[in-house]
Design a protein around this motif. Structure first.
Motif, mmCIF file in Angstrom:
data_model
loop_
_atom_site.group_PDB
_atom_site.id
_atom_site.type_symbol
_atom_site.label_atom_id
_atom_site.label_comp_id
_atom_site.label_asym_id
_atom_site.label_seq_id
_atom_site.Cartn_x
_atom_site.Cartn_y
_atom_site.Cartn_z
ATOM 1 N N UNK A 241 0.827 -1.207 0.000
ATOM 2 C CA UNK A 241 0.000 0.000 0.000
ATOM 3 C C UNK A 241 0.866 1.263 0.000
ATOM 4 N N UNK A 242 2.047 1.152 0.616
ATOM 5 C CA UNK A 242 2.947 2.306 0.613
ATOM 6 C C UNK A 242 3.453 2.597 -0.802
ATOM 7 N N UNK A 243 3.789 1.535 -1.530
ATOM 8 C CA UNK A 243 4.334 1.723 -2.878
ATOM 9 C C UNK A 243 3.240 2.122 -3.859
ATOM 10 N N UNK A 244 2.114 1.354 -3.861
ATOM 11 C CA UNK A 244 1.047 1.639 -4.824
ATOM 12 C C UNK A 244 -0.275 1.090 -4.316
ATOM 13 N N UNK A 245 -1.160 1.943 -3.826
ATOM 14 C CA UNK A 245 -2.474 1.460 -3.360
ATOM 15 C C UNK A 245 -3.259 0.728 -4.447
ATOM 16 N N UNK A 246 -3.123 1.200 -5.710
ATOM 17 C CA UNK A 246 -3.862 0.561 -6.797
ATOM 18 C C UNK A 246 -3.408 -0.888 -7.001
ATOM 19 N N UNK A 247 -2.090 -1.083 -7.086
ATOM 20 C CA UNK A 247 -1.588 -2.452 -7.262
ATOM 21 C C UNK A 247 -1.871 -3.308 -6.028
ATOM 22 N N UNK A 248 -1.901 -2.690 -4.853
ATOM 23 C CA UNK A 248 -2.224 -3.452 -3.636
ATOM 24 C C UNK A 248 -3.645 -3.986 -3.699
ATOM 25 N N UNK A 249 -4.560 -3.173 -4.209
ATOM 26 C CA UNK A 249 -5.948 -3.637 -4.337
ATOM 27 C C UNK A 249 -6.050 -4.766 -5.356
ATOM 28 N N UNK A 250 -5.256 -4.682 -6.424
ATOM 29 C CA UNK A 250 -5.245 -5.767 -7.412
ATOM 30 C C UNK A 250 -4.772 -7.072 -6.769
ATOM 31 N N UNK A 251 -3.720 -6.957 -5.924
ATOM 32 C CA UNK A 251 -3.200 -8.158 -5.261
ATOM 33 C C UNK A 251 -4.195 -8.725 -4.264
ATOM 34 N N UNK A 252 -4.965 -7.848 -3.608
ATOM 35 C CA UNK A 252 -5.915 -8.313 -2.584
ATOM 36 C C UNK A 252 -7.090 -9.087 -3.173
ATOM 37 N N UNK A 253 -7.317 -8.937 -4.457
ATOM 38 C CA UNK A 253 -8.416 -9.684 -5.083
ATOM 39 C C UNK A 253 -8.189 -11.189 -4.926
ATOM 40 N N UNK A 254 -6.920 -11.601 -4.850
ATOM 41 C CA UNK A 254 -6.620 -13.031 -4.750
ATOM 42 C C UNK A 254 -6.935 -13.598 -3.373
ATOM 43 N N UNK A 255 -7.047 -12.731 -2.355
ATOM 44 C CA UNK A 255 -7.234 -13.240 -0.990
ATOM 45 C C UNK A 255 -8.581 -13.951 -0.808
ATOM 46 N N UNK A 256 -9.705 -13.276 -1.096
ATOM 47 C CA UNK A 256 -10.976 -14.002 -0.901
ATOM 48 C C UNK A 256 -11.089 -15.234 -1.786
ATOM 49 N N UNK A 257 -10.506 -15.167 -2.981
ATOM 50 C CA UNK A 257 -10.541 -16.330 -3.857
ATOM 51 C C UNK A 257 -9.749 -17.488 -3.237
ATOM 52 N N UNK A 258 -8.592 -17.156 -2.641
ATOM 53 C CA UNK A 258 -7.786 -18.186 -1.990
ATOM 54 C C UNK A 258 -8.512 -18.796 -0.791
ATOM 55 N N UNK A 259 -9.173 -17.960 -0.008
ATOM 56 C CA UNK A 259 -9.887 -18.444 1.168
ATOM 57 C C UNK A 259 -11.006 -19.397 0.766
#
Length: 687
Positions: A241-259
């Motif tokens: 989130x410090x580097x890029x909030x936009x890319x962080x949100x893209x990465x977080x999409x994988x979390x609920x799918x993984x769960x």
């Protein structure tokens, strides 16, 4: 105590509670010998959450070490998380040097950007404006070296901290497992005999050994990784989130799918792990029973049936294990697939942002590393799901032993026992539907010998087991010197009782240690005196190592009669106030039996004795003989009184001694030898 008690049929309603998944020991659907089957598979699903929390709760005594472990993990993860950002800065130094060398010297960065825009290359201009470029200058190797040295120091420090954390955690886990083993051992000593009546020995041993080992392996392999994984997720997410909030949100999409993927797969594998460890215990029980009865299996030619039963149970274990491992193994590739989708999305979006000048190339490189670090702990947690499920399944099986109902709490009893035993309207049954002992009353006076005779299954051994409080009564009470034995501490009660069984029990150790088992503090002189009084000394002197001869766990290096002599010596040394002999001389030869009768007479003097016997010649001199049938005393009196009554005892006596009477003749001395010892002789009867 001279020996452990023999096991009896399944206990009645007052028996201790045990796991419902296990049927009575030695039974199987369709009947047959005990080694031909095992318990049915578990049907009840395991409650994962409470069992896992209870297992982790056993780490609570090590709070300080756990706090140190968490601190070290935080420091290690922090160093690891900062590393990619430092490496990204090194990439920016290299990239800036490459671009700077391509720009003519003498221009400023602003002039180079303006020239690029004038040439219509806006994307290049935007990227150049975001970079720290010195026109005409190449790579700054001094700055690059400092940056790489810092990254190396961070990674080295993280590795050392992680090693230290693992060393501390391993100590905590092993001490926790050590305490768990000790708790199980103490619990087994507190459990009543009915619990063991219904537990196959192999199944119980599997819980105490295999399941605890599996718990140890699970805790060792998962706790450190889980802690590091959770901290890594938090640290990496903050950096992303410090580097890029936009890319962080893209990465977080994988979390609920993984769960979702993990939950769906774990749900299907959990019951298979339960079945896997249940089948493991059952297979161990089957092997243990077949090994114990190996000679009997060969005598009756049942090798093929045993082999077939083993193969069937082994096949069930294979099916359960394969299903558990295969289904849980799907988690890892599924998580890798989700992680790769996230990686592709980050690479595409990051590349566009570098081209637009919104991010530097080093930041995108660092973010890609962070995306890997972000998905890797999630993948690790998912891949550990099978270990966690297996370990918690084993923990629940161990907790079932720890939660089994124990003996009722002991109360303070009398300090001294003189030996008056009274049964007052005692009723007991192993099975509620099968009466055994109903409304039994009798009195054994101090110093008297009470013989109990009767057909097999009449309740003779049950009677003495009730005196020992191996089982609790259904009704009535048993008093010792007027005190209800249910109010006496079991240790105090059994410490005053010596017991010699038909089935001998010796542990792996020397003959001296086995004799001293009932009195560990006995002196060497007392041990030798007990051995001489019970004729153990005769055969021990002929052994190369004498009393230091080591008996193996099965007692196979001494004969059955010699084992019986050792157990009798053990009881003799214990000097009990109450003595119980359950066919104690059945395994010795006739001449030794006569000698032992004299030793038994000395052993029984001044103490109350209960003697269970099938050979009526051994109890002729008893003060009271109880004739039992179907759990009831049908006759009682002395030998002469019962023979004169011409009842059940007389019929049993005649069936054994028709054609023989006991005389006082002395056998002739052997030719050329010493005079024979004066022994009772058996002569033909005069009809």
């Amino acid at each position: 105590m001279s020996a452990v008690p023999e096991q009896k049929p399944a206990p009645g309603p007052k028996a201790a509670a045990e796991p419902k998944r296990l049927p009575p020991a030695g039974r199987r659907p369709g009947g047959g010998p005990p080694w031909m089957g095992a318990a049915m598979p578990a049907e009840k699903s395991m409650n994962f959450g409470p069992s896992a929390r209870r297992l982790l709760g056993r780490l609570r005594p090590h709070r300080l070490q756990l706090a140190a472990i968490v601190t070290l993990a935080v420091a290690s993860v922090a160093a690891s998380v900062i590393g990619p950002k430092i490496l990204g800065h090194a990439t920016d130094i290299i990239f800036s040097g490459v671009i700077g060398r391509q720009i003519p010297a003498g221009l400023s960065t602003e002039q180079a950007v303006a020239a690029a825009r004038a040439a219509g290359n806006d994307s290049y201009a935007d990227m150049l404006a975001r970079m720290d470029v010195v026109p005409g200058m190449g790579i700054d190797f001094t700055a690059l070296g400092r940056t790489l040295a810092l990254a190396l120091a961070l990674y080295l420090g993280a590795s050392l901290l992680m090693w230290w954390q693992g060393w501390l955690l391993n100590g905590v886990v092993q001490r926790t497992v050590l305490r768990l083993r000790a708790d199980v051992e103490e619990k087994l000593n507190r459990l009543p005999l009915p619990y063991f009546d219904r537990q196959p020995r192999g199944e119980l041993l599997s819980r105490v050994t295999n399941d605890i080992d599996n718990i140890s392996q699970t805790l060792s392999q998962t706790l450190s990784q889980l802690l590091s994984a959770l901290l890594t997720v938090v640290g990496v997410l903050a950096m992303m989130f410090w580097i890029s909030p936009l890319l962080a949100l893209v990465a977080l999409v994988a979390v609920p799918l993984s769960v979702v993927v993990t939950q769906q797969i774990a749900k299907r594998s959990q019951r298979r792990f339960i079945a896997q460890w249940t089948h493991t215990g059952q297979l161990n029980g089957l092997i243990e029973e077949a090994y114990t009865g190996h000679e009997l299996v060969k005598v009756f030619g049942r090798q093929r049936e045993v082999q077939a039963t083993f193969e069937a149970k082994n096949e069930e274990l294979f099916g359960a294990s394969f299903g558990a491992q295969f289904i849980s193994g799907i988690i890892m590739p599924a998580m890798m697939f989700v992680g790769n989708l996230s990686y592709v999305a980050i690479a595409v979006v990051g590349g566009l942002r570098v081209a637009s000048g919104s991010m530097s190339l080093g930041d995108v490189q660092a973010f890609i590393q962070y995306s890997r670090q972000f998905t890797q702990p999630l993948t690790q947690v998912a891949s550990m799901a099978n270990l966690l499920q297996s370990g918690v399944a084993s923990a629940e099986r161990v907790f079932e032993v720890l939660d089994a109902e124990e003996h009722a709490p002991d109360r303070v009893g009398p300090p001294r026992v003189t030996g008056r035993v009274e049964f007052e309207h005692v009723s007991f049954r192993y099975d509620p539907d099968k009466p055994l002992i109903d409304d039994l009353s009798l009195v054994a006076e101090p110093g008297h010998t009470v013989a109990i005779v009767g057909p097999t299954g009449a309740g003779k051994t049950t009677l003495v087991n009730l005196i020992m409080r191996f089982y609790e009564l259904d009704a009535g009470r048993i008093t010792l010197d007027g005190v209800d034995i249910s109010t006496m501490p079991r240790e105090e009660l059994r410490g005053r009782i010596g017991m010699v069984l038909q089935d001998t029990w010796l542990f792996g150790g020397t003959i001296r240690d086995n004799i001293a088992y009932g009195r560990p503090d006995a002196s060497e002189e007392e041990i030798l005196a007990a051995a001489r009084a019970t004729f153990v000394d005769r055969f021990v002197r002929s052994l190369p190592d004498g009393y230091d001869t080591v008996i193996d766990e099965e007692g196979s290096n001494v004969s059955a009669g010699e084992k019986q002599l050792i157990t009798i010596a053990r009881a003799f040394l214990a000097e009990p106030s109450l003595l119980i002999l359950d066919e104690a001389t059945s395994s010795v030869d006739t001449r030794t039996e006569v000698l032992l009768q004299r030793a038994m007479a000395a052993l029984r003097s001044d103490r109350t004795s209960f003697v269970i016997a099938h050979r009526l010649s051994t109890i002729r001199d008893a003060d009271l003989i109880l004739m039992m049938e179907n759990g009831r005393i049908v006759e009682q009196g002395t030998h002469d009184q019962l023979v004169a009554a011409d009842g059940a005892y007389a019929r049993l006596y005649r069936s054994q001694f028709t054609g023989a009477v006991i005389t006082d003749e002395v056998p002739a001395p052997p030719p050329g030898g010493a005079p024979a010892e004066r022994l009772p002789a058996v002569a033909p009867a005069k009809n």
